[in-house]
Scaffold this active site. Structure first.
Site, PDB file in Angstrom:
ATOM      1  N   ASP A   1     -10.489  -3.058   1.903  1.00 26.96           N
ATOM      2  CA  ASP A   1     -11.258  -2.385   0.853  1.00 26.96           C
ATOM      3  C   ASP A   1     -10.424  -2.107  -0.391  1.00 26.96           C
ATOM      4  O   ASP A   1      -9.192  -2.162  -0.373  1.00 26.96           O
ATOM      5  CB  ASP A   1     -11.858  -1.070   1.372  1.00 26.96           C
ATOM      6  CG  ASP A   1     -10.801  -0.077   1.829  1.00 26.96           C
ATOM      7  OD1 ASP A   1      -9.791  -0.515   2.420  1.00 26.96           O
ATOM      8  OD2 ASP A   1     -10.984   1.130   1.591  1.00 26.96           O
TER       9      ASP A   1
ATOM     10  N   GLU B   1      -9.609   2.066   3.982  1.00 30.61           N
ATOM     11  CA  GLU B   1      -8.335   2.783   3.893  1.00 30.61           C
ATOM     12  C   GLU B   1      -8.319   3.719   2.695  1.00 30.61           C
ATOM     13  O   GLU B   1      -7.592   4.704   2.686  1.00 30.61           O
ATOM     14  CB  GLU B   1      -7.177   1.774   3.780  1.00 30.61           C
ATOM     15  CG  GLU B   1      -5.778   2.392   3.863  1.00 30.61           C
ATOM     16  CD  GLU B   1      -5.165   2.776   2.507  1.00 30.61           C
ATOM     17  OE1 GLU B   1      -4.119   3.434   2.511  1.00 30.61           O
ATOM     18  OE2 GLU B   1      -5.746   2.436   1.451  1.00 30.61           O
TER      19      GLU B   1
END
Lengths: 352, 352
Positions: free
Chosen positions: B66, B120
């Site tokens: 991400d 994350e």
């Protein structure tokens, strides 16, 4: 003579929380309209009753009709010579004294304006007294004023001013793992708070009244995220200012006090201000109270005395009850306190 | 050899903001399923690809799929040998290296687990890596781990721990006109903030890596009303802790540091904590990187390295790109940075 403790109890039993004091104002208005030597005006929930005897001087006796919300103390209860209940000290004892004087002193030595006003216990925007000064200044015009706030029969002279200063300290954001890349605005508060905490209060004495100034942090706020060196911290400080200097002088002194730890880019803003009011004890309408032996001390808090002072009307606080029980569940007032205030004011209005 | 800068640009052009990285995970899964020497598992939006060569040791290469939200930088743009765009440094450059290794190194000298995980960049509750440790620990079991977070090709060894301490100072309310009747909790912050600001950071060196601890105020809050001496002030402090001591030791040291100005009745609460992770540079799977000349420094921030350390897996950070441009509009990565990391890891996986 009227039993003033019982009269106060009757007033306590008439609920008058702020913004709902209308029914109480109706009753007060009705009582005063029955008094032949008074001219009564109603404006909003404020009731003003005046003698019009053509005296050289006019004295205002002013008190607020409202109370703070009840705290399981809305029913008056007399035990011996003490009355317990909401508003007994703040300030239905004072109102009972004023109502008694209004209905019994038909020929005072000065003209008297009795002002019963709304909404003192809440934000200034609702203040009935401010409404009168704004919309009917003729009704509150006078040479001097006495507020019946609880002072336990002392003259509390003048009042201290108050200012709130909003101090914004700047910094520079960085990750807290690398704080040397930024500058922590919260850390900058340290020496400023130490200076404020170490401030030795000025205690000037004026007309025999000793004031005591104060500098107190009242709000602090800062922070961005749990892992960010914060780039702003805001400290709000309340200055309490004796009437021997102006608010601007006190604010400038505070600015100098924090100057060693502030710099360009920081904010310094006066967000709220009310000038102090002088003791006014030498005024011819008030001096007789002192001469008659009424005890005198400085008023440290801020009261509507300052509203009168702003309009050039010297004013003092004098009322029954102890201000330290105001707004408390165990609020109470003693017969002695009410009667001492009545005696002092009756003497003032009737002295030759 | 593959043009890794162009490959990274292709990854940048695949949007994968946190919690919407599913389509990107689908693509990664598809690419890896085509590789004959890898066993691929999909769990949530996490993709795990493993060699199963029966080697003595297993190394994890892990990176998050991400990115933070776009900031007008969602389209990849190559100028010369620099790629600009969202996630170029954090951490699609690292993912490009891992994908290249996964698809080209068919017989690494240790078994390798490539972990591509979700979420994350947001709160830990969403972390794909934590999800794997919780629900599929078999997929992330290993002897050592390398995270591809941006370090510009340096080994950033271990990571500092972090704790947040919430310090509540008590006082006693009073009217600000009579502050001597109370005790100002905000004023009590002064000497504590001075002590924190004056803290000289410990800088221990471990395995040649010099850490630098930090104590930083991150939030401050207090205040009751503009005319009330406040009876509570709350300071939140972030401690950054080198891996030569435990988090509990650091918290105790901080408690001692503020002890001269705190007392019974104040609050001292650890509201958030992550242990530091040791450098692990002597581990046989990681030492060859150092021996091959990869430059080494301490990791001061906290990364998912600590998640592996918590599970007994020594871990380091090593990836292309500069962490200081991560999350910035001008995020970028250079060809040189990507190729250096690829060379270092390729050497590690293929050294005899």
């Amino acid at each position: 003579m009227t039993d003033l403790l019982a009269a106060t109890a009757e007033l306590v039993d008439i609920a008058s929380p702020s913004l709902a004091e209308g029914p109480f104002a109706d009753l007060v208005e009705g009582w005063l309209r029955d008094v032949p030597w008074l001219t009564v005006d109603r404006h909003g929930d404020n009731v003003v009753a005046r003698t019009e005897l053509g005296r050289d001087q006019r004295l205002v006796l002013a008190g607020h009709l409202d109370t703070v919300p009840a705290n399981d103390n809305e029913v008056a209860r007399i035990e011996g010579d003490t009355l317990w209940g909401l508003g007994s000290a703040d300030m239905k004892g004072g109102l009972a004294v004023f109502l008694e004087l209004a209905r019994t002193v038909d020929a005072p030595t000065c003209d008297v304006t009795y002002v019963f006003y709304a909404a003192e216990e809440i934000a200034a925007e609702h203040s009935g007294l401010l409404q009168l000064f704004r919309e009917r200044p003729d009704l509150v015009a006078a040479d001097a004023a006495i507020l019946g706030e609880p002072t336990d029969g002392w003259i509390e002279a003048g009042c201290q001013g108050t200012a709130r200063v909003r101090l914004s300290l700047t910094g520079e954001r960085a990750h807290t793992a690398r704080p040397w890349k930024g500058r922590n605005a919260i850390h900058r508060l340290g020496p400023i708070l130490e200076a404020i905490a170490g401030y030795e209060a000025r205690e000037p004495t004026i007309d025999g009244c000793t004031y005591r100034e104060a500098i107190q942090a009242v709000f602090v706020e800062g922070g961005v995220a749990g892992n960010v060196v914060p780039d702003e911290a805001v400290l709000t400080v309340n200055l309490r200012i004796a009437p021997d200097r102006t608010l601007d002088e006190a604010v400038d002194a505070f600015r100098s006090m924090v100057a060693p730890w502030t710099e360009d880019g920081d904010g310094f803003e006066v967000v709220d201000r009310s000038e102090p009011a002088p003791p006014s004890l030498t005024h011819p309408l008030l001096a007789p109270l002192v001469e008659a032996g009424t005890p005198v001390r400085a008023k440290l808090g801020w009261t509507d005395v300052a509203r009168f002072a702003e309009h050039g009307i010297p004013a003092i606080n004098l009322g029954p009850g102890d201000s330290s029980v105001a707004h408390m569940r165990d609020e109470h007032v003693t017969r002695d306190s009410i009667e001492r205030v009545h005696a002092a004011l009756h003497g003032l209005l009737t002295a030759s």
